[in-house]
Design a protein around this motif. Structure first.
Motif, PDB file in Angstrom:
ATOM      1  N   UNK A 236      77.949  71.446  47.824  1.00  0.00           N
ATOM      2  CA  UNK A 236      77.371  71.188  46.637  1.00  0.00           C
ATOM      3  C   UNK A 236      76.731  69.926  46.618  1.00  0.00           C
ATOM      4  N   UNK A 237      77.324  68.694  47.437  1.00  0.00           N
ATOM      5  CA  UNK A 237      76.670  67.417  47.075  1.00  0.00           C
ATOM      6  C   UNK A 237      75.455  67.631  48.144  1.00  0.00           C
ATOM      7  N   UNK A 238      75.375  68.517  49.156  1.00  0.00           N
ATOM      8  CA  UNK A 238      74.152  68.525  49.892  1.00  0.00           C
ATOM      9  C   UNK A 238      72.949  69.059  48.980  1.00  0.00           C
ATOM     10  N   UNK A 239      73.107  69.850  48.196  1.00  0.00           N
ATOM     11  CA  UNK A 239      72.235  70.335  47.274  1.00  0.00           C
ATOM     12  C   UNK A 239      71.829  69.263  46.372  1.00  0.00           C
ATOM     13  N   UNK A 240      72.861  68.444  45.699  1.00  0.00           N
ATOM     14  CA  UNK A 240      72.520  67.562  44.852  1.00  0.00           C
ATOM     15  C   UNK A 240      71.423  66.436  45.538  1.00  0.00           C
ATOM     16  N   UNK A 241      71.870  66.297  46.649  1.00  0.00           N
ATOM     17  CA  UNK A 241      71.085  65.175  47.494  1.00  0.00           C
ATOM     18  C   UNK A 241      69.818  65.536  47.860  1.00  0.00           C
ATOM     19  N   UNK A 242      69.827  67.148  48.237  1.00  0.00           N
ATOM     20  CA  UNK A 242      68.136  67.758  48.313  1.00  0.00           C
ATOM     21  C   UNK A 242      67.346  67.527  47.266  1.00  0.00           C
ATOM     22  N   UNK A 243      67.916  67.938  45.803  1.00  0.00           N
ATOM     23  CA  UNK A 243      67.400  68.131  44.708  1.00  0.00           C
ATOM     24  C   UNK A 243      66.801  66.589  44.464  1.00  0.00           C
ATOM     25  N   UNK A 244      67.662  65.346  44.639  1.00  0.00           N
ATOM     26  CA  UNK A 244      67.360  64.237  44.366  1.00  0.00           C
ATOM     27  C   UNK A 244      66.166  63.771  45.184  1.00  0.00           C
ATOM     28  N   UNK A 245      66.137  64.148  46.495  1.00  0.00           N
ATOM     29  CA  UNK A 245      65.024  63.725  47.523  1.00  0.00           C
ATOM     30  C   UNK A 245      63.647  64.399  47.137  1.00  0.00           C
ATOM     31  N   UNK A 246      63.860  65.793  46.755  1.00  0.00           N
ATOM     32  CA  UNK A 246      62.705  66.428  46.331  1.00  0.00           C
ATOM     33  C   UNK A 246      62.132  65.912  45.017  1.00  0.00           C
ATOM     34  N   UNK A 247      62.916  65.508  44.087  1.00  0.00           N
ATOM     35  CA  UNK A 247      62.263  64.683  42.911  1.00  0.00           C
ATOM     36  C   UNK A 247      61.631  63.565  43.407  1.00  0.00           C
ATOM     37  N   UNK A 248      62.237  63.158  44.135  1.00  0.00           N
ATOM     38  CA  UNK A 248      61.577  61.565  44.859  1.00  0.00           C
ATOM     39  C   UNK A 248      60.412  61.698  45.924  1.00  0.00           C
ATOM     40  N   UNK A 249      60.560  62.749  46.585  1.00  0.00           N
ATOM     41  CA  UNK A 249      59.461  62.743  47.637  1.00  0.00           C
ATOM     42  C   UNK A 249      58.723  64.104  47.570  1.00  0.00           C
ATOM     43  N   UNK A 250      59.060  64.827  46.856  1.00  0.00           N
ATOM     44  CA  UNK A 250      58.166  66.382  46.584  1.00  0.00           C
ATOM     45  C   UNK A 250      58.266  66.973  48.001  1.00  0.00           C
ATOM     46  N   UNK A 251      57.203  67.455  48.349  1.00  0.00           N
ATOM     47  CA  UNK A 251      57.016  68.388  49.514  1.00  0.00           C
ATOM     48  C   UNK A 251      57.056  67.380  50.876  1.00  0.00           C
ATOM     49  N   UNK A 252      57.336  66.312  51.013  1.00  0.00           N
ATOM     50  CA  UNK A 252      57.366  65.358  51.941  1.00  0.00           C
ATOM     51  C   UNK A 252      58.750  65.644  52.671  1.00  0.00           C
TER      52      UNK A 252
END
Ligand code: 2HG
Ligand code: ZN
Length: 476
Positions: A236-252
């Motif tokens: 679950x933490x992995x998904x939280x982190x992924x969502x955070x990173x996508x929010x900050x860096x989008x498609x990067x």
């Protein structure tokens, strides 16, 4: 119904390629008779290695007329026995290994045309020579061929950013079962001229036609990348982190690979040259990569900031950012060596499955409980492309347990895992295909109308049933 080729037909087939491009002695054909995982062992009277689309068309014309079954063969990295002939000894093998030219790279159009027998690594290199990226990336890329990648709609580690093989195709050249050639090798991003015929052959595993070449999409080469190995306490933490990173860096965000502790331990233990870059012991590890063609993006700073904030919020236990290319490569070697480590460790039962990304924690929790109940001789090693909702929900035999008892669980485990995956709205084959391994399960589980359409297409394009029989669809 296909039938065994007569001596006269075999002679015609040999004459359809150059001398030296066919094999018929037991020793020479042996490498084509077994799959990568040694699940199947088949037989064949003849292996053909054509060098041109005209030769493939000639072969198919003869096979269609004489009703001879054809098994297309690429780099032989299928996990599902998709390129192995059956035991009858009547199916001929058509290896694409000599149809391996890069026909054209169009840097301005961000596209290239390559033949089916090019290795994936060869195609990547051709793109790189033109300062472009062909982004499909897999552990077996040095051996796997473009034709097989297309035929299985391969995935890999960069799907999050670039999509699967299907998403990377602009055009295809395909030889049909009767020898006609579909020349749909256009390199267009916009082309609304009727049905998307090329799409039928992607993921069809050679059951509808034989792909000989493809026009593929290219991308700018990332000039700035940031790679990190992150320790976390739950999926679950992995998904939280992924969502955070996508929010900050989008498609990067280009990769998000999840590994449990046991996968990291096995890999460090069994694969020479692999070290665990984190000295901190974590339940789960996430390999994250960001990339941008802009060299001034400073993705390392962005990733550092996001990881620090996530750590402060308790979402990350430990993290290491690669400070050199060598360190990033070491992190990737750790991840990409997990299948090899499992092989070296002993027997394993594999489930290549996908669910909506949001259901990954439920899949892991419920799947682990199921396996613990059904296979006491097994250890769950569930890892993979969490950012795509695709896990390799594998089970490794525990040292010292009985091999026959363990492998005897295969069927029950598969049924239970697939039931679970279905209940979560997932798929029984995420990226490895159906081949022979999952054909019966597909027949059991596919939507009946969808399956009916598949059989209609098969009958229309391969009325004599000569294209890779027994793969994907069971005969009906
Ligand atoms: C990977 O992601 C491959 O490493 C292989 O798809 C997975 O061995 C496996 O189960
Ligand atoms: Zn994978």
């Amino acid at each position: 119904m296909p039938r065994p080729p007569s001596p006269a037909t075999l002679a015609q087939l040999k004459a359809a390629v150059a001398p030296g491009d066919w094999l018929d002695s037991a020793g020479d054909v042996a490498p084509y008779l077994s799959d990568f995982r040694h699940l199947y062992r088949g037989a064949t009277p003849l292996v053909l290695r054509p060098r041109s689309v005209e030769q493939v068309a000639g072969i198919m014309t003869i096979c269609h007329r004489e009703e001879v079954a054809v098994v297309p063969h690429g780099g032989n990295t299928s996990y599902c026995g998709g390129a192995t002939p059956d035991e009858s000894g009547s199916q001929i093998v058509v290896s694409m290994q000599r149809l391996n030219r890069v026909r054209h790279v169009d840097a301005a159009n961000y596209s290239m045309i390559v033949e089916a027998g090019c290795t994936l690594a060869g195609a990547q290199a051709a793109a790189r020579d033109a300062n472009r990226l062909f982004p499909l990336s897999l552990g077996s890329e040095g051996t796997a061929q473009i034709g097989g990648n297309l035929s299985t709609n391969a995935g890999g580690t960069a799907v999050l950013r670039y999509g699967m093989m299907r998403d990377l195709v602009l055009g295809l050249e395909v030889v049909l079962a009767d020898g006609q050639v579909v020349s749909a090798l256009k390199s267009l991003r916009k082309d609304n001229t009727g049905y998307d015929v090329k799409s039928l052959f992607i993921g069809a595993e050679g059951t509808l036609g034989l792909i000989t070449a493809a026009s593929l999409k290219l991308f700018p080469v990332p000039a700035d990348t940031a790679t990190a190995l992150v320790g976390i306490d739950s999926p679950g933490r992995a998904l939280e982190l992924l969502a955070r990173l996508r929010g900050a860096a989008g498609d990067q965000v280009s990769s998000c690979e999840l590994m449990p502790r046991i996968a990291v331990q096995m890999t460090v233990q069994y694969v020479p040259g692999v070290a665990n870059p984190l000295d901190f012991d974590c339940a789960w590890y996430l390999l994250i990569e960001l990339g941008s063609p802009n060299p001034h993006q400073n993705l390392t700073a962005l990733l550092t900031r996001e990881l620090e904030e996530a750590a402060a919020a308790g979402a990350v236990q430990d993290a290491m950012l690669a400070s050199s290319l060598a360190q990033a490569q070491a992190m990737w070697k750790l991840r990409e060596s997990v299948p090899e480590a499992q092989r070296r460790h002993g027997a394993s039962i594999k489930h290549d499955v996908s669910v909506p990304v949001s259901a990954i924690p439920a899949l892991i929790e419920r799947g682990t409980t199921l396996i613990e109940q059904l296979a006491p001789e097994g250890d769950v090693v569930s890892y993979g492309h969490a950012g795509d909702g695709n896990l390799h929900f594998n089970v490794s035999q525990k040292p010292g347990t009985d091999l026959a008892a363990f492998t005897g669980r295969t069927h029950a485990l598969e049924r239970a895992m697939f039931d679970l995956v279905e209940s979560l709205g997932g798929s029984i084959s995420a990226e490895h295909g159906i081949g022979r391994l999952k054909a019966a399960e597909l027949a059991r589980r596919a939507d009946p109308v969808e399956l009916h359409v598949m059989h209609l297409l098969k009958k229309a394009l391969d009325p004599k049933g000569i294209m890779n029989p027994g793969k994907v669809l069971c005969a009906n």
